[in-house]
Design a protein around this motif. Structure first.
Motif, mmCIF file in Angstrom:
data_model
loop_
_atom_site.group_PDB
_atom_site.id
_atom_site.type_symbol
_atom_site.label_atom_id
_atom_site.label_comp_id
_atom_site.label_asym_id
_atom_site.label_seq_id
_atom_site.Cartn_x
_atom_site.Cartn_y
_atom_site.Cartn_z
ATOM 1 N N ILE A 112 -69.068 30.770 32.295
ATOM 2 C CA ILE A 112 -68.864 32.131 32.797
ATOM 3 C C ILE A 112 -68.382 33.039 31.663
ATOM 4 C CG2 ILE A 112 -67.497 33.577 34.345
ATOM 5 C CD1 ILE A 112 -67.521 31.288 36.346
ATOM 6 N N GLY A 113 -67.459 32.543 30.842
ATOM 7 C CA GLY A 113 -66.967 33.341 29.723
ATOM 8 C C GLY A 113 -68.074 33.719 28.760
ATOM 9 N N VAL A 114 -68.969 32.774 28.458
ATOM 10 C CA VAL A 114 -70.083 33.058 27.559
ATOM 11 C C VAL A 114 -71.074 34.008 28.218
ATOM 12 C CG1 VAL A 114 -72.075 32.050 26.372
ATOM 13 C CG2 VAL A 114 -69.849 30.909 26.268
ATOM 14 N N ALA A 115 -71.407 33.761 29.481
ATOM 15 C CA ALA A 115 -72.384 34.601 30.182
ATOM 16 C C ALA A 115 -71.927 36.055 30.248
ATOM 17 C CB ALA A 115 -72.618 34.065 31.589
ATOM 18 N N GLN A 324 -67.490 28.400 18.194
ATOM 19 C CA GLN A 324 -66.067 28.525 17.863
ATOM 20 C C GLN A 324 -65.444 29.799 18.424
ATOM 21 O OE1 GLN A 324 -64.275 26.013 16.406
ATOM 22 N NE2 GLN A 324 -66.226 24.968 16.784
ATOM 23 N N GLU A 325 -66.267 30.741 18.868
ATOM 24 C CA GLU A 325 -65.737 31.960 19.493
ATOM 25 C C GLU A 325 -65.346 31.729 20.947
ATOM 26 O OE1 GLU A 325 -68.221 35.419 19.033
ATOM 27 O OE2 GLU A 325 -69.121 34.590 17.211
ATOM 28 N N PHE A 326 -65.808 30.611 21.519
ATOM 29 C CA PHE A 326 -65.610 30.399 22.952
ATOM 30 C C PHE A 326 -64.927 29.066 23.246
ATOM 31 C CE2 PHE A 326 -69.226 33.291 22.537
ATOM 32 C CZ PHE A 326 -68.826 34.331 23.367
ATOM 33 N N THR A 327 -64.040 28.651 22.369
ATOM 34 C CA THR A 327 -63.231 27.471 22.666
ATOM 35 C C THR A 327 -62.261 27.820 23.802
ATOM 36 O OG1 THR A 327 -61.730 28.133 20.887
ATOM 37 C CG2 THR A 327 -63.421 26.494 20.362
ATOM 38 N N LEU A 328 -61.769 26.795 24.484
ATOM 39 C CA LEU A 328 -60.970 27.023 25.694
ATOM 40 C C LEU A 328 -59.741 27.891 25.427
ATOM 41 C CD1 LEU A 328 -61.092 23.500 27.387
ATOM 42 C CD2 LEU A 328 -62.334 25.572 28.043
ATOM 43 N N ASP A 329 -59.134 27.744 24.255
ATOM 44 C CA ASP A 329 -57.931 28.520 23.964
ATOM 45 C C ASP A 329 -58.222 30.007 23.793
ATOM 46 O OD1 ASP A 329 -59.306 27.790 21.564
ATOM 47 O OD2 ASP A 329 -57.562 28.428 20.406
ATOM 48 N N ARG A 330 -59.500 30.369 23.637
ATOM 49 C CA ARG A 330 -59.883 31.773 23.483
ATOM 50 C C ARG A 330 -60.334 32.393 24.808
ATOM 51 N NH1 ARG A 330 -61.651 33.427 18.041
ATOM 52 N NH2 ARG A 330 -60.981 31.857 16.555
ATOM 53 N N LEU A 331 -60.426 31.578 25.844
ATOM 54 C CA LEU A 331 -60.911 32.070 27.137
ATOM 55 C C LEU A 331 -59.752 32.323 28.082
ATOM 56 C CD1 LEU A 331 -63.877 29.587 27.691
ATOM 57 C CD2 LEU A 331 -64.050 31.993 27.011
ATOM 58 N N PRO A 332 -59.880 33.324 28.967
ATOM 59 C CA PRO A 332 -58.851 33.538 29.984
ATOM 60 C C PRO A 332 -58.786 32.340 30.931
ATOM 61 C CG PRO A 332 -60.485 35.312 29.997
ATOM 62 C CD PRO A 332 -60.971 34.289 29.058
ATOM 63 N N ASP A 333 -57.623 32.133 31.540
ATOM 64 C CA ASP A 333 -57.475 31.021 32.482
ATOM 65 C C ASP A 333 -58.383 31.195 33.694
ATOM 66 O OD1 ASP A 333 -55.604 29.779 30.889
ATOM 67 O OD2 ASP A 333 -53.908 30.782 31.856
ATOM 68 N N THR A 336 -64.265 35.709 36.074
ATOM 69 C CA THR A 336 -65.177 36.056 37.165
ATOM 70 C C THR A 336 -66.501 36.489 36.556
ATOM 71 O OG1 THR A 336 -63.328 36.783 38.539
ATOM 72 C CG2 THR A 336 -65.539 37.514 39.182
ATOM 73 N N TYR A 337 -67.578 35.959 37.073
ATOM 74 C CA TYR A 337 -68.886 36.251 36.498
ATOM 75 C C TYR A 337 -69.307 37.689 36.763
ATOM 76 C CZ TYR A 337 -73.922 36.152 35.712
ATOM 77 O OH TYR A 337 -75.198 36.433 35.287
ATOM 78 N N ASP A 338 -69.786 38.358 35.703
ATOM 79 C CA ASP A 338 -70.305 39.717 35.791
ATOM 80 C C ASP A 338 -71.738 39.698 35.265
ATOM 81 O OD1 ASP A 338 -70.950 42.377 35.645
ATOM 82 O OD2 ASP A 338 -69.327 42.941 34.273
ATOM 83 N N ALA A 339 -72.695 39.942 36.133
ATOM 84 C CA ALA A 339 -74.116 39.817 35.771
ATOM 85 C C ALA A 339 -74.677 41.048 35.082
ATOM 86 C CB ALA A 339 -74.939 39.524 37.028
#
Length: 493
Positions: A112-115, A324-333, A336-339
């Protein structure tokens, strides 16, 4: 009034499509329905719908769409002499390597974070770092979670095929319609040189017996997928002196069993990787050796030549990895998906595809009009979008095309060490680039300095920025016509 520029925040900061008539050289398009016009005339419409946004199953799509892999399947049931599954490694770009292993819930958060940030994303793949069909509980749970949240994302797995026959029915139920199987042999005597052991039916097998079981299971799985209408891509690692000649037979076998694509890729062999082949000195093929084998396979199973041998946690366009831009520590806990970004991007791509198709048709006409029996090998520096839009010194790879009486075809890519870093140019890196571009006649790029241009010329390679930001095929068509037609070759800008 200047021509409109359409920009979307994407994989390389900002992806820009220049709609200038001077660049597109086509009649334009007023609606997003143009995306369907890029379908090859000979291809079934149902198949086109499956592959048109899949960068691994369509060479045309890889200019526009991105994939991501989630490393949820660490367990593996075979050992390959070219593989060493590494965890917590950010510095190697090859299959089996990951920076972090994920649970299905963590994978959903990452997807979801990447999308939300990468509008080009169209495919979610599970490629290990072990085997997606063997580590099935995690694979299935991940697909179920993601499909519930992002209904339009394509689901794809890569497998060695040993456990595949046991999973085909469930793959079909989950609408997984793209499967990649790594098949390196159809003769178990050759397989025994590649696979030290397999683990099957609660027992470890070695030697020819192991390779025989693997071969039979791979063929069975491929036939089952074909019967269900699931598209298959066959990956084969070219290992000089081991299976290079044998891959001609592999190509025949997989074609007979309905494989959609055959991807012959080079062995990655480096002692630093810790693989058996790397430590024993087994070399990988040279770029021209790989091309020669691929050329010999023409007429068999359709070839894929744009593979980048991705990490098991890769994110982005093929040839680019933003993992490396989307490792878990860089993502919010909580995400919500935004299409909205993905929907807007697809509308832009639909129009761009229509324009590029018209430009490509015109370019092919220029090649055929030249009436030459000769070929031209061209290396292109590109960030994507099917355009010449990368500075020579910033390129980490070059896409290689061949223009000949048959037309303009993509024949592969050459990875290089970036020549210009932080405004500084490295002579040693340039030497490596020139060596990697062996056999290439002309380099096309958005910009190039006098020094690298002169060095390339000394190595027998011409370079020009005269076609910067043009469509790739448009530039190659013009070059070919100038080279072998009646007009002189365009001067270097």
């Amino acid at each position: 009034m200047s021509a409109p520029m359409i920009s979307l925040q994407g994989l390389s900061g900002t992806t820009v499509f220049d709609q200038s008539p001077a660049r597109a050289k086509s009649g334009g398009c007023a609606s997003s329905s143009c995306g369907s016009s890029a379908k090859p005339h000979e291809m079934d419409s149902a198949v086109w719908e499956k592959i048109k946004d899949h960068p691994c199953f369509s060479e045309e799509a890889h200019h526009y769409f991105a994939r991501m892999h989630v490393a949820v399947a660490p367990a593996c049931n075979i050992q390959c002499n070219y593989c060493n599954r590494k965890y917590d490694c950010a510095n190697e770009s090859r299959p089996g390597v990951v920076s972090e292993r994920l649970t299905p819930d963590q994978a959903l958060r990452k997807v979801i974070g990447v999308a939300n940030e990468v509008p080009q994303l169209s495919v979610l793949g599970i490629a290990g770092p072990g085997d997606a069909c063997y580590d099935w509980k995690n694979t299935k749970a991940t697909f179920q979670r993601v499909a519930k949240e992002i209904a339009d994302i394509k689901l794809c797995i890569s497998t060695n095929g040993l456990a595949l026959p046991d999973r085909v029915a469930e793959l079909a139920e989950m609408n997984v319609d793209h499967v990649t199987i790594t098949i390196n042999m159809v003769d178990p005597r050759i397989g025994a040189k590649i696979y030290p052991w397999i683990f099957y039916d609660n027992r470890r097998y070695t030697g020819v017996e192991a390779a025989t079981i693997l071969h039979e299971r791979q063929m069975s799985g491929l036939e089952m997928l074909t019967a269900r209408g699931i598209l298959t891509k066959i990956n084969s690692v070219m290992i000089p002196g081991v299976n290079d000649e044998h891959l001609i037979e592999v190509n025949k076998w997989v074609k007979e069993r309905g494989a959609f694509l055959h991807n012959v890729m080079p062995l990655i062999s480096d002692p630093a990787h810790g693989t058996h082949y790397g430590l024993s000195g087994q070399r990988g093929p040279k770029a021209m050796e790989l091309k020669a084998l691929q050329d010999r396979l023409e007429g068999g199973a359709k070839l894929m030549r744009h593979c980048r041998q991705c990490r098991a946690d890769a994110v982005g366009l093929l040839g680019e990895d933003r993992g490396q831009e989307f490792t878990l520590d860089r993502l919010p806990d909580k995400v919500t998906y935004d299409a909205s970004k993905r929907e807007t991007y697809r509308a832009v791509v639909a129009r761009e595809r229509g324009d590029r198709l018209a430009a490509k048709s015109e370019a092919l006409g220029m090649v055929k009009t030249a009436g030459s029996g000769k070929s031209l090998l061209v290396a292109v520096a590109t960030k994507g979008g099917g355009r010449i839009n990368e500075h020579f010194g910033h390129a980490k790879e070059f896409q290689v095309y061949e223009a000949s009486p048959k037309g303009i075809s993509f024949v592969g890519h050459r990875k290089v060490e970036q020549y210009c870093l932080g405004g500084r140019a490295e002579d040693k890196s340039l030497d490596g680039v020139i060596s990697t571009l062996e056999g290439v006649d002309i380099v096309l790029c958005a910009r190039i300095g006098n020094c690298p241009e002169d060095r390339l010329k000394e190595g027998g390679i011409r370079a020009t920025e005269a076609y910067g930001y043009d469509y790739i095929e448009t530039a190659i068509g013009a070059l070919y016509a100038a080279e072998f037609g009646s007009e002189p070759l365009a001067a270097t800008a």
